[in-house]
Design a protein around this motif. Sequence first.
Motif, mmCIF file in Angstrom:
data_model
loop_
_atom_site.group_PDB
_atom_site.id
_atom_site.type_symbol
_atom_site.label_atom_id
_atom_site.label_comp_id
_atom_site.label_asym_id
_atom_site.label_seq_id
_atom_site.Cartn_x
_atom_site.Cartn_y
_atom_site.Cartn_z
ATOM 1 N N GLY A 9 0.878 -1.163 0.067
ATOM 2 C CA GLY A 9 -0.185 -0.066 0.117
ATOM 3 C C GLY A 9 0.938 1.316 0.001
ATOM 4 O O GLY A 9 2.075 1.234 0.143
ATOM 5 N N GLY A 10 0.115 2.684 -0.072
ATOM 6 C CA GLY A 10 0.889 3.767 -0.193
ATOM 7 C C GLY A 10 0.015 4.663 -0.784
ATOM 8 O O GLY A 10 -1.137 4.960 -0.955
ATOM 9 N N LEU A 11 0.875 5.832 -1.012
ATOM 10 C CA LEU A 11 0.262 7.097 -1.463
ATOM 11 C C LEU A 11 0.588 7.013 -2.990
ATOM 12 O O LEU A 11 1.707 6.929 -3.523
ATOM 13 C CB LEU A 11 0.628 8.324 -0.835
ATOM 14 C CG LEU A 11 0.313 9.650 -1.421
ATOM 15 C CD1 LEU A 11 -1.263 9.633 -1.183
ATOM 16 C CD2 LEU A 11 1.095 10.755 -0.718
ATOM 17 N N VAL A 12 -0.372 7.277 -3.952
ATOM 18 C CA VAL A 12 -0.395 7.421 -5.191
ATOM 19 C C VAL A 12 -1.244 8.449 -5.937
ATOM 20 O O VAL A 12 -2.390 8.460 -5.424
ATOM 21 C CB VAL A 12 -0.511 6.022 -5.980
ATOM 22 C CG1 VAL A 12 -1.957 5.476 -5.752
ATOM 23 C CG2 VAL A 12 -0.232 5.847 -7.390
ATOM 24 N N VAL A 93 -8.524 1.107 3.399
ATOM 25 C CA VAL A 93 -7.368 0.223 3.832
ATOM 26 C C VAL A 93 -7.997 -1.219 3.264
ATOM 27 O O VAL A 93 -9.195 -1.387 3.184
ATOM 28 C CB VAL A 93 -7.715 -0.152 5.348
ATOM 29 C CG1 VAL A 93 -6.920 -1.027 5.877
ATOM 30 C CG2 VAL A 93 -7.485 1.279 6.179
ATOM 31 N N TYR A 94 -6.908 -1.718 2.570
ATOM 32 C CA TYR A 94 -7.137 -3.071 1.993
ATOM 33 C C TYR A 94 -6.989 -4.244 2.578
ATOM 34 O O TYR A 94 -5.577 -4.141 3.098
ATOM 35 C CB TYR A 94 -6.473 -3.031 0.560
ATOM 36 C CG TYR A 94 -7.120 -2.243 -0.641
ATOM 37 C CD1 TYR A 94 -7.279 -0.872 -0.312
ATOM 38 C CD2 TYR A 94 -8.127 -2.709 -1.635
ATOM 39 C CE1 TYR A 94 -7.832 0.144 -1.378
ATOM 40 C CE2 TYR A 94 -8.565 -1.813 -2.557
ATOM 41 C CZ TYR A 94 -8.356 -0.542 -2.355
ATOM 42 O OH TYR A 94 -9.033 0.145 -3.527
ATOM 43 N N TYR A 95 -7.633 -5.246 2.948
ATOM 44 C CA TYR A 95 -7.333 -6.409 3.520
ATOM 45 C C TYR A 95 -7.475 -7.650 2.693
ATOM 46 O O TYR A 95 -8.491 -7.768 1.634
ATOM 47 C CB TYR A 95 -8.417 -6.600 4.527
ATOM 48 C CG TYR A 95 -8.672 -5.466 5.627
ATOM 49 C CD1 TYR A 95 -9.506 -4.429 5.273
ATOM 50 C CD2 TYR A 95 -8.090 -5.526 6.721
ATOM 51 C CE1 TYR A 95 -9.684 -3.231 6.088
ATOM 52 C CE2 TYR A 95 -8.262 -4.508 7.744
ATOM 53 C CZ TYR A 95 -9.019 -3.493 7.520
ATOM 54 O OH TYR A 95 -9.276 -2.524 8.367
ATOM 55 N N CYS A 96 -6.748 -8.545 2.935
ATOM 56 C CA CYS A 96 -6.786 -9.991 2.179
ATOM 57 C C CYS A 96 -7.555 -10.910 3.134
ATOM 58 O O CYS A 96 -7.117 -10.791 4.407
ATOM 59 C CB CYS A 96 -5.504 -10.329 1.583
ATOM 60 S SG CYS A 96 -4.319 -10.910 2.906
ATOM 61 N N ALA A 97 -8.083 -12.028 2.598
ATOM 62 C CA ALA A 97 -8.818 -12.850 3.613
ATOM 63 C C ALA A 97 -8.539 -14.220 2.797
ATOM 64 O O ALA A 97 -8.416 -14.306 1.708
ATOM 65 C CB ALA A 97 -10.288 -12.592 3.554
ATOM 66 N N THR A 118 -3.688 -2.686 4.637
ATOM 67 C CA THR A 118 -2.658 -1.983 4.054
ATOM 68 C C THR A 118 -3.486 -0.777 3.646
ATOM 69 O O THR A 118 -4.330 -0.781 2.852
ATOM 70 C CB THR A 118 -1.705 -2.497 3.262
ATOM 71 O OG1 THR A 118 -0.850 -1.969 2.768
ATOM 72 C CG2 THR A 118 -2.437 -3.031 1.783
ATOM 73 N N GLN A 119 -2.834 0.516 3.888
ATOM 74 C CA GLN A 119 -3.770 1.514 3.452
ATOM 75 C C GLN A 119 -3.239 2.027 1.862
ATOM 76 O O GLN A 119 -1.989 1.906 1.638
ATOM 77 C CB GLN A 119 -3.132 2.828 4.241
ATOM 78 C CG GLN A 119 -3.667 4.208 3.940
ATOM 79 C CD GLN A 119 -5.144 4.340 4.221
ATOM 80 O OE1 GLN A 119 -5.696 3.886 5.276
ATOM 81 N NE2 GLN A 119 -5.939 4.602 3.174
ATOM 82 N N VAL A 120 -4.328 2.264 1.320
ATOM 83 C CA VAL A 120 -3.848 2.804 -0.051
ATOM 84 C C VAL A 120 -4.705 4.118 -0.283
ATOM 85 O O VAL A 120 -5.847 4.381 0.418
ATOM 86 C CB VAL A 120 -4.709 1.896 -1.145
ATOM 87 C CG1 VAL A 120 -4.672 2.693 -2.489
ATOM 88 C CG2 VAL A 120 -4.060 0.548 -1.182
ATOM 89 N N THR A 121 -3.770 5.141 -0.517
ATOM 90 C CA THR A 121 -4.461 6.421 -0.646
ATOM 91 C C THR A 121 -4.344 7.019 -2.054
ATOM 92 O O THR A 121 -3.054 7.118 -2.433
ATOM 93 C CB THR A 121 -3.704 7.438 0.460
ATOM 94 O OG1 THR A 121 -3.953 6.885 1.645
ATOM 95 C CG2 THR A 121 -4.407 8.889 0.363
ATOM 96 N N VAL A 122 -5.170 7.567 -2.526
ATOM 97 C CA VAL A 122 -5.053 7.945 -4.066
ATOM 98 C C VAL A 122 -5.385 9.508 -4.020
ATOM 99 O O VAL A 122 -6.636 9.783 -3.602
ATOM 100 C CB VAL A 122 -6.012 7.335 -5.038
ATOM 101 C CG1 VAL A 122 -5.733 7.708 -6.472
ATOM 102 C CG2 VAL A 122 -5.778 5.627 -5.090
ATOM 103 N N SER A 123 -4.644 10.414 -4.353
ATOM 104 C CA SER A 123 -4.623 11.822 -4.457
ATOM 105 C C SER A 123 -5.197 12.295 -5.849
ATOM 106 O O SER A 123 -4.931 11.788 -6.770
ATOM 107 C CB SER A 123 -3.435 12.560 -3.949
ATOM 108 O OG SER A 123 -2.406 12.216 -4.908
#
Length: 124
Positions: A9-12, A93-97, A118-123
């Motif tokens: 994850g991250g900032l994109v 926040v993205y989760y796998c299961a 895991t955090q995903v942030t889209v600007s």
Amino acid sequence: QVQLVESGGGLVQAGGSLRLSCAASGRTFSSYAMGWFRQAPGKEREFVAAISWSGGSTYYIDSVKGRFTISRDNAKNTVYLQMNSLTPEDTAVYYCAARHYGAIATDIDEYDYWGQGTQVTVSS
């Protein structure tokens, strides 16, 4: 018992791409169907994509079709989510299961094990 650990994850910026990974412990990973879910602030956790135990079947919510791709490598005990053409609406926040039965499922209650997210942030 299965332990799942997400990463990637991250900032994109909008229009960009990210690749999420989910590493699983245990020797029976190949028998589990796997899913990705996400939860945005103030919203319920929602299904995003799933893949069968063999990788032969996949399923996506409409909003990510054509942009996201779920895949798995059973030799590496890892499932991936390739996310392209990201928009601010994908921020979450993205989760796998993982679920014991190898068939695809979309309901949260059908999954037995969860990662920490895991955090995903889209600007924009």
